[in-house]
Design a protein around this motif. Sequence first.
Motif, mmCIF file in Angstrom:
data_model
loop_
_atom_site.group_PDB
_atom_site.id
_atom_site.type_symbol
_atom_site.label_atom_id
_atom_site.label_comp_id
_atom_site.label_asym_id
_atom_site.label_seq_id
_atom_site.Cartn_x
_atom_site.Cartn_y
_atom_site.Cartn_z
ATOM 1 N N GLY A 182 0.700 -1.258 0.009
ATOM 2 C CA GLY A 182 -0.071 -0.024 -0.040
ATOM 3 C C GLY A 182 0.829 1.274 0.329
ATOM 4 O O GLY A 182 0.194 2.405 0.065
ATOM 5 N N TYR A 198 7.125 3.069 6.441
ATOM 6 C CA TYR A 198 6.181 1.547 6.559
ATOM 7 C C TYR A 198 5.075 1.607 5.646
ATOM 8 O O TYR A 198 4.423 2.364 4.948
ATOM 9 N N GLN A 199 4.330 0.300 5.757
ATOM 10 C CA GLN A 199 3.318 -0.058 5.081
ATOM 11 C C GLN A 199 2.070 1.058 5.148
ATOM 12 O O GLN A 199 1.924 1.729 6.110
ATOM 13 N N GLY A 200 1.321 1.181 3.801
ATOM 14 C CA GLY A 200 0.339 2.053 4.006
ATOM 15 C C GLY A 200 0.683 3.328 3.766
ATOM 16 O O GLY A 200 -0.324 4.305 3.620
ATOM 17 N N VAL A 201 1.739 3.842 3.670
ATOM 18 C CA VAL A 201 2.102 5.439 3.731
ATOM 19 C C VAL A 201 1.791 5.886 2.288
ATOM 20 O O VAL A 201 2.375 5.301 1.190
ATOM 21 N N THR A 202 1.427 6.958 2.104
ATOM 22 C CA THR A 202 0.990 7.855 0.830
ATOM 23 C C THR A 202 1.768 9.027 0.929
ATOM 24 O O THR A 202 1.532 9.938 1.832
ATOM 25 N N ALA A 229 3.116 3.619 9.704
ATOM 26 C CA ALA A 229 2.023 3.012 8.911
ATOM 27 C C ALA A 229 1.003 3.873 8.580
ATOM 28 O O ALA A 229 0.436 4.321 9.578
ATOM 29 N N ASN A 230 0.393 3.679 7.273
ATOM 30 C CA ASN A 230 -0.851 4.512 6.983
ATOM 31 C C ASN A 230 -0.770 6.011 7.189
ATOM 32 O O ASN A 230 -1.902 6.758 7.107
ATOM 33 N N THR A 232 -0.349 9.788 5.898
ATOM 34 C CA THR A 232 -0.445 10.349 4.648
ATOM 35 C C THR A 232 -0.082 11.832 4.632
ATOM 36 O O THR A 232 -0.265 12.647 5.434
ATOM 37 N N GLY A 248 1.841 6.578 12.775
ATOM 38 C CA GLY A 248 0.814 5.931 12.174
ATOM 39 C C GLY A 248 -0.476 6.697 12.327
ATOM 40 O O GLY A 248 -0.908 7.261 13.103
ATOM 41 N N ASN A 249 -1.054 6.693 10.757
ATOM 42 C CA ASN A 249 -2.356 7.114 10.670
ATOM 43 C C ASN A 249 -2.371 8.772 10.653
ATOM 44 O O ASN A 249 -3.426 9.417 10.581
ATOM 45 N N TRP A 251 -2.002 12.563 9.187
ATOM 46 C CA TRP A 251 -2.582 13.220 7.870
ATOM 47 C C TRP A 251 -2.134 14.689 8.039
ATOM 48 O O TRP A 251 -2.244 15.408 8.801
#
Length: 275
Positions: A182, A198-202, A229-230, A232, A248-249, A251
């Motif tokens: 991701g 880490y995973q899910g990073v945009t 992770a995750n 953005t 993580g998470n 924004w």
Amino acid sequence: MTLTEQELSVSFLTRLTEQNAKYRHRLPPRSSVGKFVEEMMCFLFPVTQDCERTSLDLPEAYRRIQNRLSCLLDPLANHLDADKDVIMERFLAKLPEIYENLLLDAQAIADNDPASVGIEEVISVYPGFYAIAVYRVAHLLVDLNVPLLPRMLTEHAHGLTGIDIHPKANIGQSFFIDHGTGVVIGETTDIGNNVKVYQGVTLGALSVSKSMAETKRHPTIEDNVVIYANATILGGKTVIGSDSIIGGNAWLTTSVPAFSQVYHQSELKIRQSIL
């Protein structure tokens, strides 16, 4: 009045012929792109043993990747800035530099992942390393102004790993992607040295307007940043200062200074027991 099957076929073939004439490029098949990537990885990192190929002949492997690259460039010959042989010569001259950077990437992953048992494991099985390796080869082709093929390479890796790195992104040394599924790194992203993702990073754009295609739309990540992770991070003016930690998470659409810590704060509610 209804068309016969033959008339429908003729009409459709005419439509295909007209549309085919409008395409500006001819491209190599995806299967050939995949074979080139595998030959390149086997040449640079022969840490796995193919039971059907018991001997390692580096000169032979070198010739194979030359032949593969030549075939990939053939359909694009009319859109290259220089003769195909010149492009190949420049590519191969830069390959030692790519190799040294990939060794730094592999070592960064081995050093920072407690689950890793060594650099051989990273090279042979880690999706993060595979995606980075294909990106670095593709980015070299971008620097040589080869059209479309770089994106075909990174999309091949995307399909196998779930990690989407645009070949025009700029990524420094010792880059670490852990797990990786991701992860999205946009076209105009700039990433410094010793960055961990880490995973899910945009790392994306605030706007997807076509009119902004030639502008910087994606963030800048300075040296020694960790992005968990995750998270953005969006926007061409967004700069994550060096040595920062993005939780993580999170924004983010605005810049943060060096040595920042940014966390997403969750609200905790404890359900009362019903007697």
